[in-house]
Design a protein around this motif. Structure first.
Motif, PDB file in Angstrom:
ATOM      1  N   ARG A   1     194.226  47.669 105.284  1.00 24.93           N
ATOM      2  CA  ARG A   1     194.329  48.671 106.357  1.00 24.93           C
ATOM      3  C   ARG A   1     195.773  48.916 106.745  1.00 24.93           C
ATOM      4  O   ARG A   1     196.171  50.044 107.012  1.00 24.93           O
ATOM      5  N   SER A   2     196.603  47.831 106.715  1.00 26.42           N
ATOM      6  CA  SER A   2     198.003  47.994 107.110  1.00 26.42           C
ATOM      7  C   SER A   2     198.759  48.877 106.134  1.00 26.42           C
ATOM      8  O   SER A   2     199.784  49.437 106.457  1.00 26.42           O
ATOM      9  N   LEU A   3     198.218  48.997 104.903  1.00 22.08           N
ATOM     10  CA  LEU A   3     198.875  49.856 103.911  1.00 22.08           C
ATOM     11  C   LEU A   3     198.155  51.193 103.784  1.00 22.08           C
ATOM     12  O   LEU A   3     198.402  51.959 102.863  1.00 22.08           O
ATOM     13  N   GLY A   4     197.209  51.441 104.685  1.00 21.19           N
ATOM     14  CA  GLY A   4     196.478  52.702 104.652  1.00 21.19           C
ATOM     15  C   GLY A   4     195.444  52.764 103.545  1.00 21.19           C
ATOM     16  O   GLY A   4     195.056  53.843 103.090  1.00 21.19           O
ATOM     17  N   VAL A   5     194.972  51.609 103.083  1.00 17.95           N
ATOM     18  CA  VAL A   5     193.977  51.581 102.011  1.00 17.95           C
ATOM     19  C   VAL A   5     192.579  51.468 102.631  1.00 17.95           C
ATOM     20  O   VAL A   5     192.339  50.567 103.440  1.00 17.95           O
ATOM     21  N   PRO A   6     191.651  52.375 102.304  1.00 16.42           N
ATOM     22  CA  PRO A   6     190.313  52.326 102.900  1.00 16.42           C
ATOM     23  C   PRO A   6     189.497  51.137 102.388  1.00 16.42           C
ATOM     24  O   PRO A   6     189.590  50.766 101.219  1.00 16.42           O
ATOM     25  N   THR A   7     188.705  50.509 103.281  1.00 15.07           N
ATOM     26  CA  THR A   7     187.907  49.337 102.888  1.00 15.07           C
ATOM     27  C   THR A   7     186.430  49.538 103.260  1.00 15.07           C
ATOM     28  O   THR A   7     186.101  50.392 104.066  1.00 15.07           O
TER      29      THR A   7
ATOM     30  N   HIS B   1     197.219  52.286  95.111  1.00  5.68           N
ATOM     31  CA  HIS B   1     196.849  51.414  96.238  1.00  5.68           C
ATOM     32  C   HIS B   1     196.877  49.945  95.803  1.00  5.68           C
ATOM     33  O   HIS B   1     197.369  49.074  96.520  1.00  5.68           O
ATOM     34  N   SER B   2     196.310  49.673  94.628  1.00  7.14           N
ATOM     35  CA  SER B   2     196.235  48.285  94.151  1.00  7.14           C
ATOM     36  C   SER B   2     197.628  47.709  93.940  1.00  7.14           C
ATOM     37  O   SER B   2     197.917  46.580  94.354  1.00  7.14           O
TER      38      SER B   2
ATOM     39  N   TRP C   1     186.904  48.384  93.429  1.00  8.79           N
ATOM     40  CA  TRP C   1     186.738  49.567  94.277  1.00  8.79           C
ATOM     41  C   TRP C   1     185.335  50.130  94.137  1.00  8.79           C
ATOM     42  O   TRP C   1     184.728  50.032  93.074  1.00  8.79           O
ATOM     43  N   ILE C   2     184.856  50.750  95.219  1.00  4.87           N
ATOM     44  CA  ILE C   2     183.708  51.614  95.028  1.00  4.87           C
ATOM     45  C   ILE C   2     184.149  53.038  95.303  1.00  4.87           C
ATOM     46  O   ILE C   2     184.982  53.292  96.184  1.00  4.87           O
ATOM     47  N   VAL C   3     183.623  53.958  94.497  1.00  3.40           N
ATOM     48  CA  VAL C   3     183.976  55.363  94.646  1.00  3.40           C
ATOM     49  C   VAL C   3     182.681  56.110  94.943  1.00  3.40           C
ATOM     50  O   VAL C   3     181.710  56.006  94.192  1.00  3.40           O
TER      51      VAL C   3
ATOM     52  N   ARG D   1     185.481  59.507  97.255  1.00  3.60           N
ATOM     53  CA  ARG D   1     186.296  58.682  98.155  1.00  3.60           C
ATOM     54  C   ARG D   1     186.268  57.231  97.691  1.00  3.60           C
ATOM     55  O   ARG D   1     185.188  56.667  97.517  1.00  3.60           O
ATOM     56  N   PRO D   2     187.433  56.608  97.497  1.00  2.06           N
ATOM     57  CA  PRO D   2     187.447  55.193  97.094  1.00  2.06           C
ATOM     58  C   PRO D   2     187.525  54.262  98.305  1.00  2.06           C
ATOM     59  O   PRO D   2     188.166  54.585  99.303  1.00  2.06           O
ATOM     60  N   PHE D   3     186.830  53.126  98.226  1.00  5.98           N
ATOM     61  CA  PHE D   3     186.932  52.059  99.233  1.00  5.98           C
ATOM     62  C   PHE D   3     187.229  50.751  98.516  1.00  5.98           C
ATOM     63  O   PHE D   3     186.549  50.428  97.531  1.00  5.98           O
ATOM     64  N   LEU D   4     188.169  49.991  99.025  1.00  9.58           N
ATOM     65  CA  LEU D   4     188.450  48.683  98.418  1.00  9.58           C
ATOM     66  C   LEU D   4     187.338  47.702  98.781  1.00  9.58           C
ATOM     67  O   LEU D   4     186.947  47.587  99.936  1.00  9.58           O
ATOM     68  N   MET D   5     186.799  47.015  97.770  1.00  8.71           N
ATOM     69  CA  MET D   5     185.733  46.070  98.038  1.00  8.71           C
ATOM     70  C   MET D   5     186.318  44.659  98.165  1.00  8.71           C
ATOM     71  O   MET D   5     186.140  43.991  99.151  1.00  8.71           O
TER      72      MET D   5
END
Lengths: 472, 216
Positions: free
Chosen positions: A129-135, A283-284, A301-303, A308-312
């Motif tokens: 989240r601190s890097l703006g990566v969706p989870t 992002h990775s 990731w799930i897309v 929309r990608p979310f980091l798992m």
């Protein structure tokens, strides 16, 4: 100490142990393998006897016992430990112990601090989240309290309803579990409590830890991964592309993995697939740089269908499916990339020696996991004896297996009935699919169990699903 | 029905069992001064809390683990050439000749007398939660069984399935599986005694108790 002077303890079994041994040989390193009584007939024991030097094989009481591994390492004069995947691969306490004991060993994996940081799901999410990566939303830590669990589940149902999800569901999983074991779906909050209790009891029996994770399950998604590689400096992570691991068993274990993650050149997607692949890769790498990642690792990731990608999660280890990325990767135009050998080399302290600009990709790779199981019956494992196993050699095919093809093999009940990994390369998706089907059609895989029933395998499932790979 | 006299005679004809004491894990072995021909004792006490004769120690990661005799008997062989060596898990260290005790003879005979419910597959077995509660609270013999009731959880490769009881109604008289240990297909899990055979089984127990002389 020069790289070639090291001796590697292979702290794993089966197919991955064989591949670590082969990588050690490639690098000119000595090795030592361990095995338990159940595994006496496994291929990794055989290859250790055939290829190993002095003290290259030792029987231990358990693969899960760190004391056993340390004692064998000392007796055999090992200087490094390769944990493979599973067992101690993501156990930061083990990695720390290995590298801090009196007779120090190199842990071939990320340093223990990195494993601890990314193994903790709250930390990973906070960092993302601190890097703006969706989870992915859900409980950020294992839950031990029934009331709290219900509260989290309730909030996830409400969240999905607000999002307009038609059939909201919540995923309950054993925190200490993995590989798709101990997971159940709940569609109704009234049923939540009984499922929660069942999973909690299961977790207690199997893992001696009753922690349970409660997550939102996004239906209709693709499961993608980014392969990251970085040397001990932790400053120059590179990626070896993306993989698509969406074809799974009902227990959410991967069955077919494909590299690259999408193929916009031959398939139309409802979103900009090339952009999604670029995004998850960037992002990775940003996260890897932030934590000073210093070995191989996979960002999962799930897309969603709208792209929309979310980091798992981050897997701080080599993965089963590493070979499918290697098969399409070229370093300075050269084929024959071996990510396990790279992992060992950089793990022992060598610099990576090339940058992102030197890595290119060619064609499409498919990995099939050949497993003795019954896909028509919830992928129930099949136990018995394999007495016929063979395939025609092909230049585009690599088989990784611990199952002998010239001797009958009894599948041990202690572990999953994985038989082999088949990696197929094609110049494009159409050719890779065609070759995949040809491989499956010519594969011989026979056997019988105690009751005389024939071997069940997932070959037909793999064949049936080959047509839909990379489609979304 | 089986012939208990004949069975007892058979056991009396060869009342010994060879027991091999093996290394529980890897490590460096040091034997005690136990010699061939010496008498050793097994664990004793109400809960077998007193250990048997110390045979050897095995050291690994600076921890010494004592290796005790698991049964009473006579030492047939000490594998002394392993003294001071680093051994693999499962390496034989000492061979014992063990004379069968009353309880063991009884167990052998009961295995023939009781209805055995066997493991359908090699797996780990646990009592189903309801049954488990009862077993823990008041012992296995408090559980009365009937056809079709959920009795076990069968666990293989971390996958679990429930297993229903099939066989005559009765109570659990003997439990043959250990917690978290694999049971091979065809091996008995429990011995069941139907109510109408309870007196017969008690006769068997009484006969073994009186007829079997335990030897040192």
């Amino acid at each position: 100490m020069q790289t070639k002077d090291h001796k590697v303890l292979v702290a794993n079994r089966g197919e991955i142990a064989i591949r670590i041994v082969q990588a050690c040989r490639k690098l000119g390193l000595a090795f030592t393998c361990v095995y338990t009584a159940e595994d006496a007939a496994s291929g990794h024991v055989r290859i250790a006897r055939e290829l190993g030097g002095d003290k290259s094989l030792c029987r231990v009481s358990s693969y899960h016992d760190a004391n056993e591994l340390m004692a064998v390492a000392d007796d055999a004069g090992a200087t490094a430990v390769h944990p493979g995947y599973g067992f101690f691969a993501e156990d930061y306490r083990f990695a720390r112990r290995v590298s801090q004991r009196d007779r120090k060993l190199i842990f071939i994996g990320p340093s223990w601090r990195v494993i601890r940081e990314l193994g903790d799901k709250i930390n990973t999410k906070r960092l993302a989240r601190s890097l703006g990566v969706p989870t992915v939303p859900g409980s950020d830590r294992p839950i031990y309290d029934e009331m709290e669990a219900e509260k989290v589940a309730q909030s996830l149902f409400e969240f999905q309803e607000q999002q307009g999800v038609r059939k909201p569901l919540v995923l309950v999983k054993a925190s200490a579990g993995g590989g798709g074991m101990g997971i159940e779906e709940v569609y109704d909050i009234d049923l939540f409590r009984s499922v929660y209790r069942r999973i909690r009891n299961y977790a207690l029996r199997q893992f001696k830890d009753e922690g349970v994770l409660i997550e939102q399950r996004i239906r209709d998604f693709n499961h993608l991964e980014v392969q990251v590689v970085s040397d001990r400096s932790g400053r120059n992570p590179v990626h070896f592309g993306t993989r698509n691991c969406s074809i799974q068993s009902t227990g959410l274990q991967k069955r077919i993995e494909i590299a690259p993650g999408f193929d916009p050149s031959s398939i139309e997607y409802g979103f900009d697939a090339a952009q999604v692949l670029r995004d998850i890769t960037q992002h990775s790498l940003a996260m890897a740089r932030k934590v000073g990642y210093d070995n191989v690792g996979t960002w999962e990731w799930i897309v969603t269908r709208d792209g929309r990608p979310f980091l798992m999660e981050v897997n701080t280890r080599i993965q089963v499916e590493n070979g499918v990325s290697a098969t399409i990767a070229r370093v300075r135009g050269q084929k024959g990339v071996d990510l396990i050998a790279e992992q060992i080399r950089i793990g022992l302290g060598e610099p990576l020696g090339y940058g992102q600009e030197d890595i290119t990709f060619e064609g499409v790779g498919i990995e099939y996991r050949l497993i003795a199981e019954d896909p028509d019956n919830r992928f129930t494992p099949w136990v018995g004896r394999v007495d016929g196993f063979g395939w025609p050699e092909r230049p585009w095919l690599a088989m990784h297996t611990h199952v002998p093809s010239d001797d009958p093999y009894d599948i041990p009940t202690e572990f999953d009935p994985n038989l082999a990994l088949a990696i197929i390369w094609g110049k494009d998706l159409a050719e890779a699919r065609e070759r995949g089907v040809e491989f499956l059609d010519t594969l011989v895989l026979e056997g019988a169990n105690n009751a005389g029933e024939p071997l069940r395998s997932n070959v037909r499932f793999l064949r049936d699903n080959t047509g839909r790979i990379l489609k979304f | 029905m089986f012939d208990i006299t004949q069975l007892l005679d058979e056991i009396k004809a060869s009342p010994y069992e060879e027991i091999v004491v093996t290394a529980p894990h890897t490590g460096v072995v040091t034997f005690t001064d136990v010699r061939e021909g010496a008498r050793v004792i097994g664990p004793s006490g109400t809960w077998k809390e007193k250990k048997g004769t110390l045979l050897a120690t095995i050291e690994r990661e600076r921890n010494q683990k004592p290796i005790h005799a698991v049964e009473k008997g006579e030492v047939k062989e000490v594998l002394r050439h392993l003294e001071g060596a680093f051994v693999e898990a499962g390496t034989p260290l000492v061979r014992l000749r063990h004379f069968l005790s009353k309880d063991e003879v009884l167990a052998i005979i009961l295995k023939k007398a009781l209805h055995l419910f066997v493991a359908p597959e090699r797996a780990k077995y646990y009592f189903a939660p309801d049954v488990d509660k009862k077993v823990k609270a008041s012992g296995a013999s408090s559980v009365s069984l009937h056809e079709g009731m959920d009795l076990f959880i069968m666990s293989r490769m971390k996958r679990e399935a429930s297993l229903a009881y099939s066989g005559p109604s009765g109570v659990i008289y003997a439990v043959y599986f250990q917690h978290n240990e694999n049971v091979d297909a065809g091996q008995p899990l429990i011995g069941v005694c139907p109510p109408d055979q309870l007196s017969l089984i008690e006769d068997v127990v009484a006969r073994v108790q009186t007829e079997w002389e335990e030897r040192e």
